[in-house]
Enzyme design. Structure first.
Site, PDB file in Angstrom:
ATOM      1  CG  HIS A   1       9.623 -28.135  10.484  1.00  0.00           C
ATOM      2  ND1 HIS A   1       9.259 -27.649  11.723  1.00  0.00           N
ATOM      3  CD2 HIS A   1      10.970 -28.266  10.511  1.00  0.00           C
ATOM      4  CE1 HIS A   1      10.341 -27.486  12.470  1.00  0.00           C
ATOM      5  NE2 HIS A   1      11.397 -27.849  11.753  1.00  0.00           N
TER       6      HIS A   1
ATOM      7  CB  CYS B   1       0.787  -2.602   4.687  1.00  0.00           C
ATOM      8  SG  CYS B   1       0.478  -3.593   6.164  1.00  0.00           S
TER       9      CYS B   1
ATOM     10  CG  HIS C   1      10.535 -24.075  12.145  1.00  0.00           C
ATOM     11  ND1 HIS C   1      10.418 -24.052  13.520  1.00  0.00           N
ATOM     12  CD2 HIS C   1      11.799 -24.494  11.893  1.00  0.00           C
ATOM     13  CE1 HIS C   1      11.556 -24.444  14.084  1.00  0.00           C
ATOM     14  NE2 HIS C   1      12.416 -24.713  13.104  1.00  0.00           N
TER      15      HIS C   1
ATOM     16  CG  ASP D   1      -0.353   0.178   2.530  1.00  0.00           C
ATOM     17  OD1 ASP D   1       0.903   0.282   2.610  1.00  0.00           O
ATOM     18  OD2 ASP D   1      -1.093   0.246   3.534  1.00  0.00           O
TER      19      ASP D   1
ATOM     20  CB  THR E   1       1.651  -2.860  11.017  1.00  0.00           C
ATOM     21  OG1 THR E   1       0.496  -3.325  10.287  1.00  0.00           O
ATOM     22  CG2 THR E   1       1.326  -1.551  11.734  1.00  0.00           C
TER      23      THR E   1
HETATM   24  C1  RB5 Z   1      -2.158   2.551   6.463  1.00  0.00           C
HETATM   25  O1  RB5 Z   1      -2.259   3.748   7.168  1.00  0.00           O
HETATM   26  C2  RB5 Z   1      -1.972   1.382   7.433  1.00  0.00           C
HETATM   27  O2  RB5 Z   1      -3.152   1.139   8.120  1.00  0.00           O
HETATM   28  C3  RB5 Z   1      -1.527   0.142   6.694  1.00  0.00           C
HETATM   29  O3  RB5 Z   1      -0.357   0.417   5.988  1.00  0.00           O
HETATM   30  C4  RB5 Z   1      -1.212  -1.090   7.525  1.00  0.00           C
HETATM   31  O4  RB5 Z   1      -0.371  -0.786   8.579  1.00  0.00           O
HETATM   32  C5  RB5 Z   1      -2.368  -1.904   7.926  1.00  0.00           C
HETATM   33  O5  RB5 Z   1      -2.255  -2.976   8.530  1.00  0.00           O
END
Ligand code: RB5
Length: 151
Positions: A143, A75, A108, A18, A77
């Site tokens: 595994h 993304c 694994h 993203d 996180t």
């Molecule tokens: C975008 O702001 C953020 O929500 C996205 O990149 C991600 O971290 C979602 O899990």
């Protein structure tokens, strides 16, 4: 028997992110090409706000359909886009934070998609995790049955 890597040089690796992951995606796409992979970039291509499920699904579907051997998703996180990828059958997307988790994801879990959080780890850590992920074979043995149970 030597267990397989997620992808070997010459294979296609799909990559997507993203807006929060687009800069890191670009860096990692260059690294994948330098490692000898063909890169299938499904976007996004700019910093305009987009929805991570669309790009997680696009990478996962490319792997599921055989258009790519493995995938990378990024993304902010790594959480949302890994959840999205894992909703596609046959996909084992692993959210990785360092070289240890990258190695374990392969050894694994036989992960076929690497997920990273651009707002969580440094670009250097992400690049090292990428290299580890694509150079670590599945361990097989005990595994294999566990991975089979994942469906
Ligand atoms: C975008 O702001 C953020 O929500 C996205 O990149 C991600 O971290 C979602 O899990």
């Amino acid at each position: 028997m030597t267990e397989a890597l997620a992808a070997t040089p010459g294979d296609v690796v799909a990559i997507g992110s993203d807006h929060a992951g687009v800069e890191l995606k670009s860096t990692l796409a260059g690294d994948l090409a330098a490692m000898g992979f063909k890169v299938l970039d499904v976007g996004t291509n700019g910093t305009a706000s987009v929805d991570y499920p669309d790009f997680g699904k696009a990478v996962a579907t490319a792997v599921k359909d055989g258009k790519a051997k493995a995938g990378v998703v990024v993304c902010g996180t790594g959480i949302g886009i890994s959840i999205a990828a894992n909703r596609v059958s046959g996909i084992r997307a692993a959210l990785v934070h360092d070289t240890f988790t990258a190695a374990m994801a392969r050894e694994h879990n036989d992960a076929n998609v690497l997920a990273l959080g651009a707002r969580v780890i440094s670009p250097e850590t992400a690049r090292n995790a990428l290299k580890t992920f694509f150079s670590t074979p599945f361990g097989g043995g005990r595994h294999a049955g566990r991975v089979a149970k994942l469906g």
